[in-house]
Write a protein that holds these residues in place. Structure first.
Motif, short mmCIF file in Angstrom:
data_model
loop_
_atom_site.label_atom_id
_atom_site.label_comp_id
_atom_site.label_asym_id
_atom_site.label_seq_id
_atom_site.Cartn_x
_atom_site.Cartn_y
_atom_site.Cartn_z
N ARG A 241 -40.84 19.93 12.86
CA ARG A 241 -39.84 19.84 11.78
C ARG A 241 -38.78 18.83 12.17
NH1 ARG A 241 -35.44 24.12 12.88
NH2 ARG A 241 -36.11 25.14 14.81
N ARG A 242 -38.01 18.43 11.21
CA ARG A 242 -36.91 17.50 11.48
C ARG A 242 -35.60 18.25 11.57
NH1 ARG A 242 -37.29 12.14 11.64
NH2 ARG A 242 -39.28 11.18 11.10
N VAL A 243 -34.80 17.92 12.57
CA VAL A 243 -33.48 18.53 12.75
C VAL A 243 -32.43 17.44 12.89
CG1 VAL A 243 -34.50 20.55 13.87
CG2 VAL A 243 -33.62 18.67 15.27
N ASP A 244 -31.19 17.84 12.71
CA ASP A 244 -30.08 16.90 12.79
C ASP A 244 -29.68 16.64 14.24
OD1 ASP A 244 -30.10 17.23 10.04
OD2 ASP A 244 -28.38 18.60 10.04
N LEU A 245 -29.11 15.49 14.46
CA LEU A 245 -28.36 15.18 15.67
C LEU A 245 -26.96 14.76 15.24
CD1 LEU A 245 -31.03 13.10 17.65
CD2 LEU A 245 -30.34 15.46 18.09
N ALA A 246 -26.06 14.57 16.18
CA ALA A 246 -24.72 14.10 15.86
C ALA A 246 -24.30 13.08 16.90
CB ALA A 246 -23.74 15.27 15.80
N GLN A 247 -23.32 12.25 16.54
CA GLN A 247 -22.87 11.18 17.43
C GLN A 247 -21.37 11.21 17.61
OE1 GLN A 247 -24.46 7.51 15.72
NE2 GLN A 247 -25.46 7.06 17.66
N LEU A 248 -20.94 10.95 18.84
CA LEU A 248 -19.56 10.62 19.16
C LEU A 248 -19.59 9.18 19.65
CD1 LEU A 248 -16.61 10.83 19.86
CD2 LEU A 248 -17.22 12.16 21.90
N GLU A 331 -27.11 28.95 12.15
CA GLU A 331 -28.17 29.46 11.30
C GLU A 331 -29.25 28.41 11.08
OE1 GLU A 331 -27.09 31.34 7.69
OE2 GLU A 331 -25.37 32.37 8.53
N ARG A 332 -28.85 27.15 11.03
CA ARG A 332 -29.81 26.09 10.76
C ARG A 332 -29.36 24.80 11.42
NH1 ARG A 332 -29.73 25.31 4.36
NH2 ARG A 332 -31.05 23.55 4.96
N LEU A 333 -30.32 23.90 11.62
CA LEU A 333 -30.05 22.61 12.25
C LEU A 333 -30.42 21.45 11.33
CD1 LEU A 333 -31.33 23.26 15.88
CD2 LEU A 333 -28.98 22.74 15.23
N ASP A 334 -30.50 21.72 10.03
CA ASP A 334 -30.92 20.68 9.10
C ASP A 334 -30.00 20.57 7.88
OD1 ASP A 334 -31.58 23.07 7.91
OD2 ASP A 334 -33.67 22.56 7.51
N ALA A 335 -28.73 20.95 8.04
CA ALA A 335 -27.80 20.91 6.90
C ALA A 335 -27.16 19.54 6.72
CB ALA A 335 -26.70 21.96 7.08
N GLY A 336 -27.29 18.66 7.71
CA GLY A 336 -26.77 17.31 7.56
C GLY A 336 -25.25 17.20 7.59
N VAL A 337 -24.57 18.11 8.29
CA VAL A 337 -23.11 18.07 8.35
C VAL A 337 -22.62 18.35 9.76
CG1 VAL A 337 -22.76 18.76 5.94
CG2 VAL A 337 -22.92 20.51 7.73
N LEU A 338 -21.39 17.93 10.03
CA LEU A 338 -20.68 18.35 11.23
C LEU A 338 -19.92 19.63 10.91
CD1 LEU A 338 -18.97 14.94 12.15
CD2 LEU A 338 -21.03 15.89 13.23
N GLY A 339 -19.86 20.54 11.88
CA GLY A 339 -18.97 21.68 11.77
C GLY A 339 -17.70 21.36 12.52
N VAL A 340 -16.55 21.63 11.91
CA VAL A 340 -15.26 21.36 12.55
C VAL A 340 -14.46 22.65 12.62
CG1 VAL A 340 -13.18 19.94 12.55
CG2 VAL A 340 -15.28 19.06 11.52
#
Length: 455
Positions: A241-248, A331-340
């Motif tokens: 499956r495809r999951v999100d990553l994030a960048q700094l 809950e999920r890794l595919d929402a396409g958002v950052l949590g702040v």
């Protein structure tokens, strides 16, 4: 009728729901009885508990004679609770805690996976050329302890063990250049992020082997962190499956980045070996009287300038937080958002309340707590370098710090028989929703209340 029966909870799950509700009702009854018998003593004991917490915090953020006086006050308040309630009351407390634990365990088993979202995935054949990079120092030596190098060879995967001075990114790039179609990493979350970044840049499938210390990414991928070697099955017939990553900036992270008080504490060389002592030593300078907040400037959820914050957490996806220690799960890794998440502490009055909320696992109820989601975020500062903790690694970055989500950036393979569900996805966030779900199961319906696939 067959579809309806397939969605109906089993008799065992219905029995567990009944047990969970009964244990919870028992805990409430014991507390109510204690209040009737001790209508004055219990409220006074709660006040003493608050005094003990406030005094303990004061001991942490002060030095010298003030710290000694606050410590004595905390001990005296705790002693007062013992004298006021008597030893029998502690037996009652133990009974209540036991009933709550039983109720929680039974509730999780009763609800099962009814509430968990179903990620989009597909079955994939075995890797043609799988490569597993391994950090033998991670997790106290899990690579050696679980025999991952030999086990990888037995399933046709090429193992690459990091040696002192090796460049992990360069090794991952070499593996892809040599024809690897599945790239795995056995190590901590910082190493997972680095290899995952190489995999996403080349659109190569990735395998996470939880050989680090906490393995938060593996937990939220639904892997069994206790059975490290089982993750190697993802190189065979697997689910992708495809999951999100994030960048700094240019750095990819899989879990979260912390700024503020926590990020400053973890910069200490002594932190990893003596977390509690190092924290106690530094807190007076960070949150004590006269301490200055870390200079962090950013926009809040409405786009306007946010107020000062002592803790800022930016995550790959949305975490369900119960406390600031351990960060919770997603809950999920595919929402396409950052949590702040931001936490602002008024040193004069808020600290005892914050500690009480942290201990109770209700940090989101603290008045200085705020959370929102965003596809990207920028944090500026007047400091030349800002302390950050990236997936648990202490680093410093020049401002401004630019964060962004990378939706669906990584192809992840997991074993067919992996648990596949995170703790946050298994149970509702609120107690009321848990009770509602249990009554649904008890009545023979799924925890969501559906009776048919379309209902």
């Amino acid at each position: 009728m067959d579809a309806e029966q397939s969605l109906s909870p089993s008799t065992g799950r219905r029995a567990l729901a009944a047990g969970a509700l009964s244990a919870f009702a028992g805990a409430v009854a014991v507390v109510a009885t204690a209040l009737v018998r001790h209508p004055v003593a219990l409220p006074v004991a709660l006040v003493l508990l608050f005094v003990a917490v406030a005094a303990a915090w004061s001991a942490l953020v002060h030095r010298s004679s003030t710290r000694v006086l606050a410590s004595v006050t905390a001990v005296a308040a705790l002693a007062g609770i013992v004298l006021l309630l008597g030893l029998r009351s502690f037996v009652v407390i133990a009974v209540v805690l036991g009933l709550v634990v039983v109720s929680s365990a039974a509730a999780r088993a009763a609800i099962g996976r009814d509430l968990a979202p179903t990620p989009r995935s597909r079955a994939v054949p075995p890797a043609r050329h799988g490569v597993l990079l391994m950090n033998p120092r991670s997790g106290g030596g899990k690579v050696v302890r679980f025999g991952l190098e030999d086990k990888a060879r037995r399933v046709g995967v090429t193992p690459v063990v990091l040696r002192p001075g090796d460049d992990l990114r360069a090794l991952a790039e070499q593996a892809v250049a040599a024809g690897a179609d599945v790239l795995g990493m056995a190590g901590g979350d910082g190493s997972q992020a680095l290899v995952a970044d190489v995999a996403r840049r080349h659109d190569v499938a990735f395998v996470c082997v939880p050989a680090g210390t906490r393995n938060h990414f593996a937990l939220d991928l639904g892997l069994d962190r206790d059975d490290v070697a089982a993750a190697l099955d993802a190189f065979g017939d697997a689910v992708e499956r495809r999951v999100d990553l994030a960048q700094l900036g240019d750095r990819v992270f899989v879990n979260n980045v912390s700024l503020g008080v926590y990020a400053t504490v973890v910069q200490s060389e002594d932190y990893r070996d003596a977390k509690l002592a190092t924290t106690a030593q530094q807190l007076p300078d960070l949150l004590g009287p006269g301490a200055e907040r870390v200079d962090l400037r950013f926009a809040g959820p409405d786009g306007s300038a946010a107020g000062p914050a002592d803790v800022v957490l930016v995550s790959n996806g949305v975490y369900r937080f119960t406390s600031l220690n351990g960060f919770g799960t997603r809950e999920r890794l595919d929402a396409g958002v950052l949590g702040v998440v931001t936490v602002a502490v008024d040193r004069a009055s808020d600290v005892p309340t914050l500690i009480a909320a942290e201990v109770a696992g209700r940090i989101s109820g603290f008045r200085g707590y705020q959370e929102w989601t965003a596809p990207q975020l920028e944090i500026d500062s007047g400091q030349p370098l800002v302390d950050v903790g990236v997936d648990g690694e202490a680093l410093r970055f020049p401002p401004p710090l630019r964060f962004r989500s990378l939706p669906g950036a990584l192809r992840v393979r997991t074993p067919v028989d992996a648990p596949g569900t995170t703790p946050a996805a298994l149970t509702p966030a609120r107690a009321g929703n848990v009770i509602k779900a249990l009554f649904h199961v008890l009545a023979g319906r799924p925890a969501r209340g559906r009776t048919t696939p379309g209902g």
